[in-house]
Structure formats: structure tokens, C-alpha cells
Motif scaffolding. Structure first.
Motif, mmCIF file in Angstrom:
data_model
loop_
_atom_site.group_PDB
_atom_site.id
_atom_site.type_symbol
_atom_site.label_atom_id
_atom_site.label_comp_id
_atom_site.label_asym_id
_atom_site.label_seq_id
_atom_site.Cartn_x
_atom_site.Cartn_y
_atom_site.Cartn_z
ATOM 1 N N GLN A 60 37.584 38.586 33.671
ATOM 2 C CA GLN A 60 38.398 39.595 34.417
ATOM 3 C C GLN A 60 39.497 40.263 33.431
ATOM 4 O OE1 GLN A 60 39.426 38.072 38.225
ATOM 5 N NE2 GLN A 60 37.698 39.264 39.056
ATOM 6 N N ALA A 112 46.418 41.881 34.442
ATOM 7 C CA ALA A 112 46.503 41.426 35.971
ATOM 8 C C ALA A 112 45.867 40.127 35.779
ATOM 9 C CB ALA A 112 45.923 42.516 36.602
ATOM 10 N N ALA A 113 44.853 40.010 35.120
ATOM 11 C CA ALA A 113 44.341 38.741 35.221
ATOM 12 C C ALA A 113 45.004 37.403 34.726
ATOM 13 C CB ALA A 113 42.695 38.671 34.196
ATOM 14 N N ILE A 115 48.101 37.309 35.794
ATOM 15 C CA ILE A 115 48.961 36.963 36.813
ATOM 16 C C ILE A 115 48.041 36.024 37.587
ATOM 17 C CG2 ILE A 115 49.865 37.950 38.941
ATOM 18 C CD1 ILE A 115 51.456 39.354 36.966
ATOM 19 N N TRP A 116 46.598 36.309 37.978
ATOM 20 C CA TRP A 116 45.842 35.859 38.895
ATOM 21 C C TRP A 116 45.632 34.655 38.508
ATOM 22 C CZ3 TRP A 116 41.124 33.812 37.424
ATOM 23 C CH2 TRP A 116 40.488 33.291 38.493
ATOM 24 N N GLU A 119 48.957 32.196 39.059
ATOM 25 C CA GLU A 119 48.944 32.048 40.411
ATOM 26 C C GLU A 119 48.237 30.691 40.991
ATOM 27 O OE1 GLU A 119 48.789 35.540 42.753
ATOM 28 O OE2 GLU A 119 50.597 36.044 42.447
ATOM 29 N N ARG A 120 46.787 30.911 40.629
ATOM 30 C CA ARG A 120 46.041 29.798 40.743
ATOM 31 C C ARG A 120 46.316 28.483 40.226
ATOM 32 N NH1 ARG A 120 42.989 31.739 44.737
ATOM 33 N NH2 ARG A 120 43.854 33.916 44.641
ATOM 34 N N ILE A 133 53.914 36.224 42.002
ATOM 35 C CA ILE A 133 54.351 36.529 40.774
ATOM 36 C C ILE A 133 54.413 38.271 40.901
ATOM 37 C CG2 ILE A 133 53.768 36.790 38.501
ATOM 38 C CD1 ILE A 133 52.056 34.187 38.714
ATOM 39 N N TYR A 135 54.266 41.956 39.511
ATOM 40 C CA TYR A 135 53.449 42.381 38.299
ATOM 41 C C TYR A 135 54.454 43.270 37.387
ATOM 42 C CZ TYR A 135 49.696 44.883 35.914
ATOM 43 O OH TYR A 135 48.883 45.344 35.169
#
Lengths: 822, 53
Positions: A60, A112-113, A115-116, A119-120, A133, A135
């Protein structure tokens, strides 16, 4: 298994050294295939991400990650410190039941990935209650249960996937900015909502014939409008009131004066008309007027805040922790201490490569400091006992023991940050001119309005107030004051989307007038990551041995050539001591008891007693040649080549009519090769930072306007000296701070920036002409009473709208550009 | 026409309520990050959450 699709690192996308490829030295297993990574750091990070089941990050993301350096133990030790309650007090919010909440700032986020992924990763930790978070600001809010997880574990989890998280003190200016932004947005919204509602109530009056609506209904409509306009005048107009009051106290008349007077005059006149049931109401004009003005200001503020990010990166130069020597000189035992809790006269140890935590005086040790960012002096400055060091500068070669002399807001860095803030707040010359004109204009306007009132009061008292209000409203110079900011905002937004960030107010204006473009070669026109192309051995040593020696010597340097030599070979396993770095020359160190130099041929020749070997004379002249020698003999030479960025060609083709130059610290051969390939006529090779500065200043002395494009710390002074400068992103933060524009997209965007800048100047001129022309025509019409106030407000709003629409043309084709980039 | 006696005050009241709602949303931080949620929705997590404890 040959599964590697390319020779680039699976995690960070950097080139993997050929020696590490077959078989992969740092393999990771991704979807049943073996992938190569470039270093142990990237390998560890990729393994952590895959083991956590977060492998969709790799599908991603749209940009490769940053190269992950393995975590030094010291950093882990520092993270532990964050668990101490007394340290947490400054940035952690404690809630009942051991629940804690903190703001963290994340480094290394590029898409963006990321951030993802973060977060995970944080959310997976047992005991973490919530994480989100932002962006845009890269800030994370984390809530956790202190009984089940410690803050240091959260920081370590982020570090394990290759990012850095720092606790971040929310008390700082950002909180203020955010509050301001929220308030501005609420004001804008209140004005907008009220404008729409008032217009609904005003509409019947516009379309009905005079006398068609009975007085009862008219009164009801007017009272509704009055109620809806009240919050606009009392709340949304606060910024204008404050500005008006500030100007009044300084005995000046600013742009806010006619706004405030016009709004209040129209509002009070309308209130009077509503209560007495006679005369016109202008509630719709008031709210629309305020909404348009607030909208312009909000957009302008957003653009300015984006530019402010450059100043923030300077603040990050100060490290979070210092090594404090509590019992100096009795003991050398250092204690990790947060910089925020340092006191004056504390004794600190600063290791090589670390920034000084504060302004200080050297007590022990001799070394040199890199102060390029702070003083503009690009070469290292020698520091001995008694010398002052500047907080934020980098300690280069030897450990120093220093005593703190200035802290916090007293430091040189803080002063520079203040200067930078000022520079960012400065307005472009054209906008200043418009403001000055508008100031006089406003004063004249107020006098004219007063004269008109007096005149009509004598001749036709019934029409005196409407005419005065019409004069004030119709000729309010808001189109004049919107003309420049609207165009700049639109252009800035468009360029930001394309990947060119404008950080200084004057940048676009100057960019349009540029006559010469000066490029730095390495990292700007070329990739800046040279590869080892050939090795020449003068002695009996084998080429691989020479490469291993070179890799060892360059092990501590971050110079691109050092990186190339390092990735070409594993360093020899020999002891190194007396390491010294000569920026612009090379490095020197004692290896296995023998003093060696590695660097430019002339730098090595100064040191080596033997004459320069004949074989070196013409060898690989088109590439950068680095030599290795001991004091007695020349050992070998390395040719390093760099590739021209494909978009450099496109950029130069798109800059017709501009004289182009290339400057480089490299030897003539490689610079000539690049210049020839790109069709650049003027070049200067082997230029030290001071030479580059002199070159640009000489051009300026000829009356030419210079655009400098560069990326390195050594370019920072030149960037600051040029009329307008572009820092190529991904380069040193110092260069970014010195650039008027920061390029984060590809080079070709710069050509678009140049076109947009020229277009912006055209549009600003059109806007100013229109605004002035409109006022000159409309004012006499209003004075003779041919214009009713509602027509006046329509004219005013129409004029402002036209200016804004004209400016929006600048933002127009951005979507297409974006598509092309994708 | 008499319905206007009700409708006009009602419209003013509704505008007021919307205003308060917006003020509350702004204060609550709803508009602080205008970009993130748009990206976040694309990174939907299909894998069932692993219970780490």
C-alpha cells in the motif's frame, strides 16, 4: 532462489551493494520469496513488520521507507528515561486509574501507509488503549494503561519498525496555532452560515415590487435578518475590531478601518431602519462582506502556516538529552539528562557527531564544529579550551567537555529561529505597496465619505446616510487588499500540490524575474549517490583490499562518496584511530598504526611524500577520482560515477532564455561531462563553499538575478545569498531552512514553478489594476447618489469575487499536473 | 401567510443550532486533520485482530 526483482533494498529502496546480493547478506522472506535488504537495520525493520502481520504496508505504500539505522544502545537507554514520572510531568497527562495520555511527534513518515503501519504497530501493544496519528502534522496521540505498558516500550515499538517517536511538549507554540486556526474556522463558518440565511430572508425584498410586501412581513423579515447578523458583527468581526483598535493606538489607519466603519455604519443604519420601519436594510451586504474577507484571510493564514514548517525543523536541531557530568572533574561518569532540565554552568560531555545541546564554553578537549547552519561558515571551526560553542551546531571529530553558558530562549539558535519567523512573516514588496496605497486610500475614503455626508445632509437629509454607507461599502479597498494574497495563495497551493513548497513571501515574485539559474551538481542535477566504477591499484595490494581499507576510512562519514565506498565493500577489520574529517578534501586516520589519507588527489598529494603516479594523470577523467595514500606511498585510486537525474534534462529544456550555470566541489572532468550532457554553458568545478558564494555574488554584481538550486549543508550559505533559492528536498535540513522554496517533487516541477511565478505576477498586476479602476469609477457614482447601498455591496462583493476568481485561475490545471505525475 | 410567523423564527433558531453544533465540532478537534481520515479508510484491515495477550 533468484527472486529479487531489482538490486534495490526491499525496505528502503536504496541500492544493495553487489557483494551483499548473491546470496543476499541480509535476506527477508516476504510471501514465500527471499528479498534482499541493504543493511542489518532495514532487515530488522522488515522482519518486525512482516512478523507482526503488517505486510500489506509493502503493497500500500507509495514511497519507499527511509533507510533504517540499527538502534544504538544509548537511544534505548534514553527511551527508558521517559518512564520516569518527573520527566513525564512535562508532556504526559495522567488520568485516574494509571491511564496516561501523551503527544508524540513521529519522524520518517512519508506516506499514508506509514501512518497506517504506525497506528497498527502501536495499537498491537497490550495496554495501549487508543492511538491516532494526524496525517498532516505527523503527531500521534497515545493513551495507555501504565500498569500494563510503559512509554519506553511504545517508543521502542515505533523504533523497531524504523521510525522515531519523540515525546512532544504540547505547551509549545503549536497549541496556540491550533487554537487560532480553530477560532478562524469558526468565525468563517458563522459568517458563512449567517450570510446564507440572511440572503434567504432578503431575497423576497429583492424580487418584490416596492410596496408589494406589507409592513408586517417586512418587519418580520428584517428582524430575522437582524438576529442572524448579530453574531457576525459581534463575533466574526472580532479580528477586524482587534486590528482596527491596534492601528488606532498606533495612530495609523489600516485596512481594517473602513471595514469596521462600513460594517458598523451599515449595521446600525439597518437596525434603525428595522426598528422605525423606514428605510433600507443592508444585513445581507454586511454578512456577505464579512464572509468574503474572512475567507481570504483564512486561506492566507493556511498558506503561511505551511511555510512555517521550515522554521520548526530548526528547533529540532537541539537534542532531547545531554550527557551531564555531575561530579566533574572528580568523575567522568555521565548521566543522561533531558535538555529541558539543564541549568546554567552544568558540565556536559558532547560526543563526536552529536549536536551541542546548548550554547556553552569548552572546558576540555580539542576538536572542530560544523556551524554552517548557524553562522553560514561552511568549513569546520576549530574549538579549543575557552572557545564558545553554539547549541545546535555539530561536534565533528573529538569528544568535548563543555560548560553551559546560555539556555533556551537565550541561545543563538533561538535568536535565529526568531529571525526566520520574521522572514516568513514578511510580506512581498507588491503586497506592501498595495497595503501602503490602501492605507492612504482608506484615509482619503473616510474624508470623502464624511464630506459626502455633510454635503447631502445640507441638500437632502433623507438620503445622507444611505449615500454615505454606499460610498463606504462600494469603495472599500478589500479587492485591493485581496488582490495579492489571493493570487499568492492560489499559486502557492498549486505548487505545493505539484511538489514545490514556497516558504518565503518574496519567493514567487523574485522567481518570476530571475535571469540566471545556478545548479549545484551533486544531489541536484545528479542522484547524488555515486557508485564505485573502477579501482586502480598502484601498489601490490589487491583491489578488494583497497576497497576494504577505503570502506573502513569512510565508515564514520555521511558524504555521498563515503556511502558509495562503504556499500562497495565490507570494511577491513583493522583498528582505526585519530580519525579526522576535512570537509571538501577527504579523511585521514591511522589504520593499523599507519597514517592514511583518502580524498581528492590534491588533498592527498599535500600529505604524501611520493610524487603523484603517472597512471593517475588521465585515469577516468570524466568521473570523480578519490585517492588513497600513506605518508610514503600512493596505494590506489577509485573512480566514482554519478548519474544525471532523468528529469534534469526535462527541466533544462523547459527553461528557455535563462542562463544556466553549474557549480560543484567535484573535479573538472565529471562537472564538464554533466554540463555537456545537459547543455549548460557556464560551469565552475572544484568549488569550495566560499567559491560558490563568490561566484553567485559576482553574478549579482553584474546585475543579474540568480536562482540557486542546491541541496547540501554546504549550499546553505549560497542558498541564502542568492536572490531566490530552491532547496532540493531530501537534502540536509539546513539547506531546506535556507531555501526560499523547497522542492519535494521531481526537478521538472521547478520549470512549472517558474511559469506559475510569471503568471502570478501577471495576475497580481491585473488584480491591482482592476481594483483601482473599479474604485475610481464606482466612487463618483456613489457620491452623486446613483448607487443604493445594496447595489454598492453587490458591486463591492462582485469586485472582490472577480479578483479571487482571477486568482483561482492560477490553481486551475493542478489536477492535470497531478495526474501526469501519477 | 401566517405560517411565516412560525417559519421565520424557526429558521433563525435552526441556524443558531447549526452554529452551536459547528462551534462544538470545531472545539472538539473535528477539523484538525482534514486529510488523514480520507487515507485511513483505504487502509482497511482485513486480517482479524490478533489477541496479543
Amino acid at each position: 532462489m533468484r527472486a529479487m526483482s531489482a538490486q534495490s533494498c526491499f525496505h528502503c529502496g536504496e541500492k544493495v551493494a553487489p557483494a551483499d546480493l548473491d546470496p543476499p547478506r541480509y535476506p527477508v522472506s516476504y510471501r514465500q520469496q527471499v528479498q534482499a535488504t541493504c543493511c542489518a537495520g532495514c532487515q530488522a525493520v522488515a522482519q518486525t513488520i512482516l512478523a507482526a502481520g503488517l505486510d500489506s504496508y509493502y503493497t500500500q505504500r507509495d514511497k519507499p521507507a527511509e533507510r533504517a539505522a540499527p538502534l544504538p544502545d544509548e537511544l534505548l537507554q534514553q527511551m527508558q528515561l521517559y518512564d520516569a514520572p518527573e520527566l513525564q510531568a512535562s508532556f504526559v497527562k495522567a488520568e485516574p486509574g494509571e491511564v496516561r495520555e501523551a503527544a508524540l511527534i513521529l519522524e520518517g513518515i512519508s506516506c499514508a501507509a506509514c501512518i497506517w503501519l504506525n497506528e497498527r504497530q502501536i495499537g498491537r501493544l497490550p495496554g495501549v488503549l487508543a492511538v491516532s496519528i494526524n496525517y498532516t502534522s505527523h503527531r500521534a496521540r497515545v493513551r495507555w494503561d501504565n500498569r500494563r505498558v510503559q512509554l519506553s516500550q511504545i517508543l521502542a515499538a515505533v523504533a523497531a519498525i524504523g521510525y522515531r517517536a519523540h515525546p512532544y511538549d504540547a505547551e509549545r507554540q503549536d497549541a496556540l496555532h491550533q487554537q487560532e486556526r480553530r477560532r478562524a474556522l469558526t468565525r468563517l463558518w458563522v459568517a458563512g452560515l449567517s450570510m446564507m440565511q440572511v440572503m434567504m430572508l432578503a431575497y423576497p425584498v429583492y424580487v418584490a415590487e416596492p410596496g408589494e410586501i406589507s409592513a408586517t412581513w417586512l418587519g418580520l423579515l428584517n428582524w430575522g435578518s437582524l438576529l442572524l447578523t448579530l453574531p457576525v458583527v459581534l463575533y466574526a468581526c472580532q479580528t477586524f475590531h482587534q486590528g482596527f483598535w491596534r492601528d488606532l493606538r498606533r495612530r495609523r489607519v489600516g485596512m481594517d478601518a473602513p471595514v469596521v466603519i462600513g460594517v458598523w455604519a451599515a449595521f446600525l443604519a439597518s437596525c434603525l431602519a428595522t426598528m422605525t420601519g423606514r428605510g433600507e436594510v443592508y444585513f445581507d451586504s454586511v454578512s456577505m462582506f464579512v464572509f468574503l474577507l474572512l475567507g481570504g484571510r483564512y486561506l492566507e493564514g493556511m498558506a503561511r502556516r505551511k511555510a512555517g514548517a521550515a522554521a520548526e525543523s530548526l528547533v529540532k536541531l537541539i537534542p532531547a538529552f545531554a550527557h551531564r557530568l555531575d561530579n566533574y572533574p572528580a568523575s567522568r561518569q555521565s548521566q543522561e539528562t533531558p535538555v529541558a532540565s539543564l541549568k546554567l554552568a552544568d558540565i556536559l560531555l558532547v560526543k563526536p557527531g552529536e549536536p551541542y545541546p546548548a550554547d556553552a564554553e569548552v572546558l576540555e578537549g580539542q576538536g572542530s564544529a560544523d556551524e554552517a547552519l548557524l553562522t553560514g561558515e561552511a568549513r569546520p571551526v576549530v574549538k579549543t579550551v575557552g572557545d564558545a560553542v553554539i547549541g545546535g551546531a555539530i561536534n565533528l571529530d573529538a569528544p568535548l567537555i563543555v560548560r553551559v553558558s546560555h539556555l533556551g530562549q537565550e541561545t543563538r539558535l533561538a535568536a535565529i529561529v526568531r529571525l526566520l519567523d520574521q522572514a516568513l512573516a514578511e510580506k512581498p514588496a507588491l503586497a506592501q505597496l498595495a497595503d501602503r496605497i490602501a492605507g492612504w486610500f482608506v484615509l482619503a475614503l473616510l474624508l470623502v465619505a464624511a464630506a459626502a455626508y455633510l454635503f447631502w445632509h445640507w441638500h437632502d437629509p433623507a438620503h445622507a446616510l444611505p449615500i454615505t454607507v454606499a460610498v463606504l461599502v462600494i469603495s472599500c479597498p478589500c479587492a485591493l487588499s485581496l488582490a495579492t494574497p489571493a493570487a499568492l495563495t492560489a499559486a502557492t497551493g498549486r505548487l505545493a500540490r505539484a511538489g514545490l513548497l514556497v516558504t518565503r513571501g518574496h519567493a514567487l515574485e523574485t522567481l518570476a524575474k530571475v535571469s540566471d539559474v545556478v545548479f549545484d551538481k551533486t544531489g541536484t542535477l545528479t542522484f547524488g549517490q555515486p557508485r564505485l566504477l573502477a579501482t586502480l591499484a598502484f601498489d601490490t595490494q589487491r583491489e578488494t583490499e583497497l576497497q576494504a581499507l577505503a570502506a573502513l576510512l569512510e565508515a564514520a562519514s555521511e558524504h555521498p562518496i563515503a556511502l558509495a565506498l562503504r556499500t562497495a565493500s565490507a570494511p577491513a577489520e583493522l583498528a582505526v584511530s585519530d580519525y579526522r574529517n576535512y570537509p571538501g578534501g577527504g579523511v585521514e586516520a591511522a589504520v593499523g598504526g599507519q597514517c592514511l589519507r583518502l580524498g581528492r588527489p590534491d588533498f592527498v598529494a599535500e600529505f604524501c611524500a611520493a610524487p603523484q603516479p603517472a597512471a593517475l594523470a588521465d585515469w577516468q577523467a570524466e568521473h570523480t577520482v578519490v585517492c588513497l595514500a600513506s605518508e610514503q606511498a600512493w596505494l590506489g585510486a577509485f573512480a566514482l560515477g554519478d548519474q544525471i537525474k532523468p528529469d534534469a534534462q526535462a527541466l533544462l529544456a523547459a527553461l528557455p532564455g535563462l542562463r544556466t550555470h553549474v557549480l560543484s566541489g567535484d573535479a573538472l572532468g565529471p562537472v564538464q561531462a554533466v554540463a555537456q550532457q545537459l547543455g549548460i554553458a557556464e560551469l565552475r568545478a572544484a568549488a569550495l563553499p566560499a567559491d560558490k558564494l563568490a561566484y553567485v555574488q559576482a553574478l549579482q554584481a553584474e546585475g543579474r538575478r540568480v536562482l540557486m538550486v542546491g541541496d547540501g549543508i554546504n549550499d546553505a550559505p549560497v542558498l541564502a545569498a542568492a536572490d531566490v533559492s530552491v532547496a532540493v528536498g531530501g537534502g540536509a535540513e539546513a539547506a531546506q531552512a535556507a531555501g526560499d522554496l523547497v522542492l519535494v517533487g521531481n526537478l521538472a516541477v521547478l520549470a512549472e514553478g517558474w511559469r506559475v511565478a510569471a503568471q502570478t505576477q501577471r495576475i497580481i498586476r491585473q488584480n491591482l489594476l482592476w481594483a483601482l479602476g473599479y474604485n475610481l469609477v464606482a466612487l463618483p457614482l456613489a457620491l452623486v447618489g446613483w448607487v443604493t447601498p445594496w447595489l454598492a455591496s453587490l458591486g463591492m462583493a462582485g469586485s472582490s469575487l472577480l479578483v479571487v476568481l482571477n486568482a483561482i485561475r492560477l490553481a486551475g490545471p493542478s489536477r492535470q499536473v497531478q495526474k501526469q505525475r501519477e | 401567510m401566517e405560517s411565516l410567523y412560525l417559519l421565520i423564527p424557526l429558521s433563525v433558531l435552526i441556524a443558531g443550532i447549526i452554529g452551536v453544533l459547528f462551534w462544538w465540532a470545531g472545539r472538539d478537534g473535528q477539523f484538525d486533520d482534514l486529510e488523514g481520515p480520507g487515507h485511513r479508510i483505504l487502509h482497511d484491515d482485513d486480517t482479524p485482530p490478533q489477541d496479543p495477550s
